[in-house]
Enzyme design. Structure first.
Site, short mmCIF file in Angstrom:
data_model
loop_
_atom_site.label_atom_id
_atom_site.label_comp_id
_atom_site.label_asym_id
_atom_site.label_seq_id
_atom_site.Cartn_x
_atom_site.Cartn_y
_atom_site.Cartn_z
N ARG A 288 0.76 -1.25 -0.13
CA ARG A 288 0.03 0.00 0.09
C ARG A 288 0.85 1.09 0.17
O ARG A 288 2.10 1.17 0.03
CB ARG A 288 -1.03 0.12 1.02
CG ARG A 288 -0.07 -0.25 2.43
CD ARG A 288 -0.65 0.35 3.65
NE ARG A 288 -0.73 1.92 3.69
CZ ARG A 288 0.60 2.41 3.71
NH1 ARG A 288 1.64 2.03 3.84
NH2 ARG A 288 0.42 3.90 3.72
N GLY A 289 0.09 2.48 -0.06
CA GLY A 289 0.96 3.54 -0.32
C GLY A 289 1.10 4.00 -1.75
O GLY A 289 1.52 2.96 -2.57
N ALA A 290 0.90 5.20 -2.09
CA ALA A 290 0.90 5.42 -3.68
C ALA A 290 1.95 4.89 -4.28
O ALA A 290 1.74 4.12 -5.38
CB ALA A 290 0.71 6.82 -3.83
N ASN B 27 -5.74 12.19 -0.05
CA ASN B 27 -4.90 11.50 0.64
C ASN B 27 -5.78 10.61 1.89
O ASN B 27 -6.90 10.82 1.79
CB ASN B 27 -3.75 12.40 1.73
CG ASN B 27 -2.76 11.70 2.25
OD1 ASN B 27 -2.10 10.75 1.63
ND2 ASN B 27 -2.47 11.64 3.53
N LYS B 28 -5.10 9.88 2.90
CA LYS B 28 -5.80 9.09 3.69
C LYS B 28 -7.02 9.80 4.42
O LYS B 28 -6.73 11.05 4.65
CB LYS B 28 -4.94 8.45 4.58
CG LYS B 28 -5.54 7.53 5.83
CD LYS B 28 -6.29 6.31 5.06
CE LYS B 28 -5.60 5.45 4.26
NZ LYS B 28 -6.81 4.83 3.26
N ARG C 16 -7.62 -0.82 -6.89
CA ARG C 16 -7.51 0.48 -5.99
C ARG C 16 -7.80 1.61 -6.84
O ARG C 16 -6.90 1.82 -7.56
CB ARG C 16 -6.50 0.60 -5.04
CG ARG C 16 -6.64 -0.67 -3.91
CD ARG C 16 -5.76 -0.29 -2.75
NE ARG C 16 -6.57 0.63 -1.82
CZ ARG C 16 -5.61 1.26 -0.85
NH1 ARG C 16 -4.51 1.20 -0.71
NH2 ARG C 16 -6.52 1.94 -0.02
N ASP D 241 -2.15 10.48 -2.41
CA ASP D 241 -2.57 9.62 -3.42
C ASP D 241 -2.51 10.00 -4.91
O ASP D 241 -2.51 9.26 -5.67
CB ASP D 241 -3.61 8.84 -3.05
CG ASP D 241 -3.16 7.85 -1.87
OD1 ASP D 241 -2.92 8.25 -0.57
OD2 ASP D 241 -2.95 6.49 -2.15
N GLN E 112 -2.74 2.66 9.95
CA GLN E 112 -1.44 2.66 9.22
C GLN E 112 -0.39 3.66 9.96
O GLN E 112 0.63 3.27 10.10
CB GLN E 112 -1.68 3.36 7.54
CG GLN E 112 -2.33 2.55 6.82
CD GLN E 112 -3.75 2.82 6.62
OE1 GLN E 112 -4.36 3.25 7.65
NE2 GLN E 112 -4.40 2.63 5.26
#
Ligand code: MRU
Length: 351
Positions: free
Chosen positions: A50-52, A248-249, A90, A238, A197
């Site tokens: 995960r993470g862009a 973003n998150k 995603r 992201d 996270q």
């Protein structure tokens, strides 16, 4: 010096993508070798990777590994099909689509070449994507650090560290670089509901780097800013739209609103591979909706919400560009107006 194991690499026999399973951290450091399309897809959906930027690197290696099963006759149609499936896993992080497309377009340009040549070129491109990300993250860390002073405490949300990229991270890069240089920076880390996270990954990465970390719930961030405990908010991204709106998150928006109220600068740190000039504003950024069980029962020994209660679980929010003090990229610190400055710097490469 022995090389640190990479978060995302080919397995030693070259037949699989090897990742750190991020769902097992911080308790266990487990590596997974992934080969089939279903397990590659599942690893993305379940946030094992995960993470862009990490999603982009993973996507590039994943499509190469899948190509090992293609024959000369059906190489490109199968590549197109697998690329579409992985991209759909995603929707918010633009890096996944961008890097898979980069590999797919390269293969199409070589239409007619022998399958082995296609694969060799695809692998070289995946290696280049990872190397470029490492260089960009390092430059972002330098530029980000230039905005901070000895003794500052920063607030960070979600995880934008080495696990989320090739190695350095974006939002955490300045902290890690400062630690290497013996500079004293501290961090408050939002736990980042619902998938934690911040608590599971960021706190682990910063603690391992010897950085002074204080874990808080997301709802404590505003108070920490009101009390003057925070000198800057550092977050990853992201997908950034052409006007500087930053997906973003979920929870980044609340932190940015509180920061504006209490005069704390908000810095969004990202490589140019996360800028999407095709989206004029955040309204055009697709926001992933996730399983309600992440709110009702995940992480709990028993469900903490009434069975079947309806939930709204968007994985990301968009921080409006006017809440962002500056955007930190590999090419330097970008100040408002972002619509003009982002286009000037990245107009040729982020569409
Ligand atoms: O759902 P996740 O964990 O993939 O969300 C990740 C984030 O929001 C990160 O902040 C972002 O991808 C930047 S990572 C350098």
């Amino acid at each position: 010096m022995t090389e640190r194991p990479k978060n995302i690499a080919l397995s030693p026999d070259g037949s699989a993508v090897r990742i750190v399973d991020q769902t097992r951290l911080p308790g266990e450091l487990v590596f997974l070798d992934l080969r089939g399309r279903d397990e590659l897809y599942e690893a993305i959906r379940a946030l094992r990777v995960r993470g862009a930027p990490a999603l982009g690197i993973f996507g590039a290696y994943a499509i190469y590994v899948l190509s090992l099963g293609y024959g000369a006759a059906d190489f490109l149609p199968r590549l197109d099909e697998d690329a579409a499936v992985l991209i759909a896993s995603r929707p918010t992080a633009v890096n996944l689509e961008r890097q898979i497309e980069r590999i797919r377009v390269l293969a199409h340009r070589m239409d007619g070449a022998p399958a082995d040549e296609l694969r060799a070129a695809m692998l070289a491109e995946a290696d280049a994507i990872r190397a470029e990300d490492a260089a960009m993250c390092r430059a972002i860390a330098e530029h980000g650090l230039s905005l901070l002073r000895e003794g500052d405490t920063v607030l960070t949300h979600c995880n934008a560290g080495p696990l989320a990229t090739s190695e350095y991270g974006t939002g955490l890069g300045p902290l890690l670089l400062a630690a290497e240089r013996g500079m004293d920076l501290r961090a408050y880390v939002d736990e980042t509901r619902p998938l934690l996270q911040g608590a599971r990954l960021t706190a682990w990465e910063l603690q391992n780097a010897g950085i002074d970390v204080t874990l808080i719930t997301d709802s404590m961030a505003a108070l920490a800013m009101k009390e003057g405990r925070i000198q800057a908010v550092l977050a990853g991204c992201d997908r950034m739209a052409a006007n500087g709106d930053a997906a973003n998150k979920i929870g980044t928006l609340s932190a940015a609103i509180a920061a504006k109220r209490y005069g704390v600068p908000v810095y969004i740190l990202l490589p140019s591979s996360t800028i999407d000039l095709r989206c004029p504003s955040g309204d055009a950024i697709p926001i992933e909706q996730r399983d309600p069980e992440e709110l009702r029962s995940l992480w709990y020994e028993r469900p903490m919400a009434p069975a079947g209660v309806s939930c709204w679980n968007p994985a990301f929010d968009v921080t409006d560009h006017d809440l962002i003090t500056a955007v930190v990229t590999e090419k330097g610190v970008v100040h408002p107006p972002f619509d003009i400055h982002l286009k000037e710097l990245f107009g040729g490469e982020c569409t």
